[in-house]
Scaffold this motif. Structure first.
Motif, short mmCIF file in Angstrom:
data_model
loop_
_atom_site.label_atom_id
_atom_site.label_comp_id
_atom_site.label_asym_id
_atom_site.label_seq_id
_atom_site.Cartn_x
_atom_site.Cartn_y
_atom_site.Cartn_z
N ALA A 201 47.15 59.86 24.03
CA ALA A 201 48.28 58.89 23.44
C ALA A 201 47.64 57.44 22.65
CB ALA A 201 49.30 58.57 24.73
N VAL A 202 46.61 57.18 23.40
CA VAL A 202 45.96 56.08 22.87
C VAL A 202 45.37 56.30 21.53
CG1 VAL A 202 43.78 54.49 23.41
CG2 VAL A 202 45.37 55.09 25.24
N ARG A 203 44.68 57.32 21.45
CA ARG A 203 44.17 57.77 20.15
C ARG A 203 45.44 57.98 19.03
NH1 ARG A 203 41.11 61.46 23.15
NH2 ARG A 203 42.66 63.38 22.36
N MET A 204 46.54 58.40 19.40
CA MET A 204 47.44 58.42 18.53
C MET A 204 48.21 57.19 18.03
SD MET A 204 49.58 61.87 20.09
CE MET A 204 50.74 61.86 18.69
N SER A 205 48.21 56.13 19.12
CA SER A 205 48.37 55.07 18.96
C SER A 205 47.54 54.16 17.98
CB SER A 205 48.62 54.18 20.11
OG SER A 205 49.24 52.95 20.07
N GLU A 206 46.41 54.59 18.27
CA GLU A 206 45.27 53.67 17.13
C GLU A 206 45.52 54.46 15.85
OE1 GLU A 206 41.58 54.28 19.13
OE2 GLU A 206 41.99 52.87 20.62
N GLN A 207 45.63 55.65 15.73
CA GLN A 207 45.71 56.29 14.45
C GLN A 207 47.15 55.73 13.76
OE1 GLN A 207 45.63 60.22 15.03
NE2 GLN A 207 43.46 60.35 15.57
N ALA A 208 48.33 55.63 14.65
CA ALA A 208 49.33 55.17 13.80
C ALA A 208 49.09 53.72 13.55
CB ALA A 208 50.45 55.36 15.05
N ARG A 209 48.67 52.91 14.16
CA ARG A 209 48.31 51.49 13.92
C ARG A 209 47.42 51.37 12.71
NH1 ARG A 209 47.97 50.49 19.67
NH2 ARG A 209 45.65 50.66 19.25
N GLU A 210 46.38 52.40 12.56
CA GLU A 210 45.59 52.19 11.49
C GLU A 210 46.14 52.78 10.28
OE1 GLU A 210 42.04 51.59 9.51
OE2 GLU A 210 42.70 50.84 11.24
N ILE A 211 47.04 53.69 10.42
CA ILE A 211 47.79 54.30 9.01
C ILE A 211 48.73 53.10 8.84
CG2 ILE A 211 49.40 55.80 8.58
CD1 ILE A 211 48.28 57.77 10.42
N ALA A 212 49.50 52.34 9.65
CA ALA A 212 50.41 51.46 9.47
C ALA A 212 49.50 50.03 8.81
CB ALA A 212 51.03 50.77 10.69
N ARG A 213 48.33 49.83 9.26
CA ARG A 213 47.46 48.82 8.88
C ARG A 213 47.35 49.20 7.20
NH1 ARG A 213 42.81 47.48 7.31
NH2 ARG A 213 41.85 49.72 7.84
N LEU A 214 46.83 50.61 6.86
CA LEU A 214 46.53 51.00 5.53
C LEU A 214 47.64 50.86 4.79
CD1 LEU A 214 43.96 54.00 6.41
CD2 LEU A 214 43.33 51.57 5.78
N ARG A 215 48.69 51.49 5.11
CA ARG A 215 50.06 51.29 4.35
C ARG A 215 50.57 49.73 4.23
NH1 ARG A 215 53.83 56.04 7.20
NH2 ARG A 215 52.40 57.74 6.43
N GLU A 216 50.19 48.83 5.05
CA GLU A 216 50.56 47.47 4.63
C GLU A 216 49.58 46.85 3.57
OE1 GLU A 216 52.59 43.95 4.77
OE2 GLU A 216 53.27 45.93 5.46
N GLU A 217 48.39 47.29 3.85
CA GLU A 217 47.26 46.90 3.10
C GLU A 217 47.62 47.43 1.53
OE1 GLU A 217 44.12 44.66 1.78
OE2 GLU A 217 45.31 44.70 3.67
N GLN A 218 48.03 48.71 1.63
CA GLN A 218 48.20 49.29 0.16
C GLN A 218 49.39 48.64 -0.51
OE1 GLN A 218 49.37 53.53 0.37
NE2 GLN A 218 49.24 53.70 -1.75
N ALA A 219 50.29 48.24 0.51
CA ALA A 219 51.81 47.74 -0.23
C ALA A 219 51.48 46.17 -0.76
CB ALA A 219 52.71 47.53 0.97
N ARG A 220 50.49 45.65 0.13
CA ARG A 220 50.01 44.26 -0.14
C ARG A 220 49.34 44.31 -1.58
NH1 ARG A 220 46.07 41.24 -0.78
NH2 ARG A 220 44.80 42.82 -0.22
N MET A 221 48.15 44.98 -1.45
CA MET A 221 47.62 44.98 -2.84
C MET A 221 48.56 45.55 -4.12
SD MET A 221 44.28 47.33 -3.59
CE MET A 221 43.52 46.69 -1.87
#
Length: 437
Positions: A201-221
């Motif tokens: 669950a921790v790994r999945m949560s970290e992956q989800a946060r990383e994916i969200a961060r990458l998507r947010e970074e992509q949207a910001r860019m």
């Protein structure tokens, strides 16, 4: 076809029961052999056969139904006492029932099987002792050996009781120990599984946060590239269009316009490079030029801009300064793209508690139905211009402005007004003003 449908046990069930049935069958065979040696076949030995059969069935049930096996042993022993049937060595197989009750029985069965061991040992010893006294009474004079018989009987009874409890208690204790070991192993396995689930669950949560961060970074860019490139191209396009109307007799003005186009393109290229390589620091363009540089750039493209500043400007923190810069940049880009060139663009900046940026321009007929927010009531005393909500068209511009403002607690309002014979497009942004650096 399933076992429930046919009513017959399946192959898996037969394989599971095979060891128990084999053990019960072995007890039955050995018990019958002992019974045949105790009494001849032609005599009445059905009582011995019933005892052996009951013990064999109890042994076969000791793993699958330990409670039923324990009850069956007690029934057999009581019938044996009532009928006076002699004790057989085959009855030592009751130890398997004691083991099964402690190993696989419920809590009540564990306690009942444990209490049955001393009670059963005492009953068997008393029963055996009664047979010994009967033999002594038949063979010798009872009155002459009564004292020695009682002494011998007392010592023998104690030894037999201790031996019987040891014979039955050892398997019971072994079954109880295996029961605790099995539960400890199950607890360990459950704990390991729970830890694995938690780690997963921790790994999945970290992956989800990383994916969200990458998507947010992509949207910001994407928003930054859209703002930079869109504004620069709009300015360059306006300057190139204005160059078509420059008199050939004025080469200096043409050179100046081309130089302005080159400067705008170079600045845009630098901004794009910065967006693609910088993720933390505020935009350099914001620090170097500020909001006034945007207004000056639009004026240099040939558009008339009427700029008004109300109140005392305040220094903004870097993140708020970037938001205000990018929002005004997008507003001016839309005004250049969709506004009429023969009418000025109005830019108002109000520093009253919070920074309010308002850009208003006359809209071309072809784009009069672009995008807007739901209309808010016009304040009392203001000019009553007819306001109309229009259909929303998805795009990076307005969505980017809304996201930027929402991230810092601001808001955006976009609307179209019908004024006299023209339609105006007004975009208003509120940027909260916090203590500047």
């Amino acid at each position: 076809m399933s076992t429930a449908a046919t009513g017959r046990p399946g192959p898996d069930q037969l394989r599971e029961w095979a060891p128990d049935v084999a053990l019960g069958g072995a007890v039955l065979v050995l018990g019958m052999v002992e019974a045949s040696r105790t009494k001849p076949f032609w005599e009445d030995w059905w009582d011995l056969a019933l005892v052996v059969l009951g013990i064999a069935v109890a042994v076969a049930l000791s793993r699958r139904a330990p409670g039923l096996a324990l009850g069956l042993v007690w029934v057999v022993c009581l019938l044996q006492l009532l009928t006076g049937t002699p004790v057989l060595l085959a009855q030592l197989a009751i130890a398997a029932v004691a083991f099964g009750g402690a190993r696989w029985g419920s809590t009540a069965v564990v306690w009942l099987s444990g209490l049955s061991i001393p009670l059963g040992a005492v009953v068997v010893v008393l029963f055996a002792a009664s047979e010994v006294y009967d033999v002594i009474d038949d063979v010798v004079d009872y009155n002459s050996v009564i004292d020695s018989a009682y002494r011998l009987g007392s010592t023998w009874q104690v030894a037999a009781a201790v031996l019987g409890m040891f014979v039955l208690g050892s398997p019971w204790l072994a079954g109880l120990a295996l029961r605790f070991v099995s539960r400890a192993e199950q607890s360990r396995v459950s704990q390991v599984a729970a830890e694995e689930d938690a780690a997963r669950a921790v790994r999945m949560s970290e992956q989800a946060r990383e994916i969200a961060r990458l998507r947010e970074e992509q949207a910001r860019m994407a928003r930054d590239v859209h703002d930079v490139v869109g504004h620069s191209l709009a300015v360059i396009l306006a300057q190139a269009e204005s160059a078509q109307y420059i008199d050939d007799a004025d080469p200096e003005r043409l050179k100046q316009t081309m130089a302005t186009i080159a400067t705008s393109a170079r600045t845009s290229l630098q901004d794009v490079r910065q967006v693609l390589t910088t993720t933390q620091a505020p935009d350099a363009a914001v620090r170097s030029g500020g909001l006034d540089s945007l207004v000056d750039g639009v004026r240099a493209s040939g558009h008339e801009v009427v700029s008004t500043v109300v109140g005392q400007p305040q220094p903004l923190p870097p993140e708020l300064e970037t938001v205000a810069y990018r929002v005004l940049q997008e507003m001016l880009t839309n005004a250049i793209k969709h506004g009429r060139r023969d009418t000025p663009v109005s830019v108002e900046r109000h520093w009253e508690g919070e920074l309010r940026i308002e850009v208003r321009n006359v809209v071309q007929a072809a784009v009069a139905d672009d995008v807007t927010q739901p209309i808010r009531p016009v304040p009392a005393g203001a000019a009553r211009a007819e306001e109309q909500p229009v259909r929303e068209v998805p795009g990076q511009g307005l969505d980017g402005m809304r996201r930027r403002l929402a991230a810092v607690g601001g808001r955006l309002d976009v609307r179209r007004r019908d004024e006299a014979d023209v339609q105006t497009f007004t975009a208003t942004a509120w940027v909260p003003v916090r203590g500047g650096a």
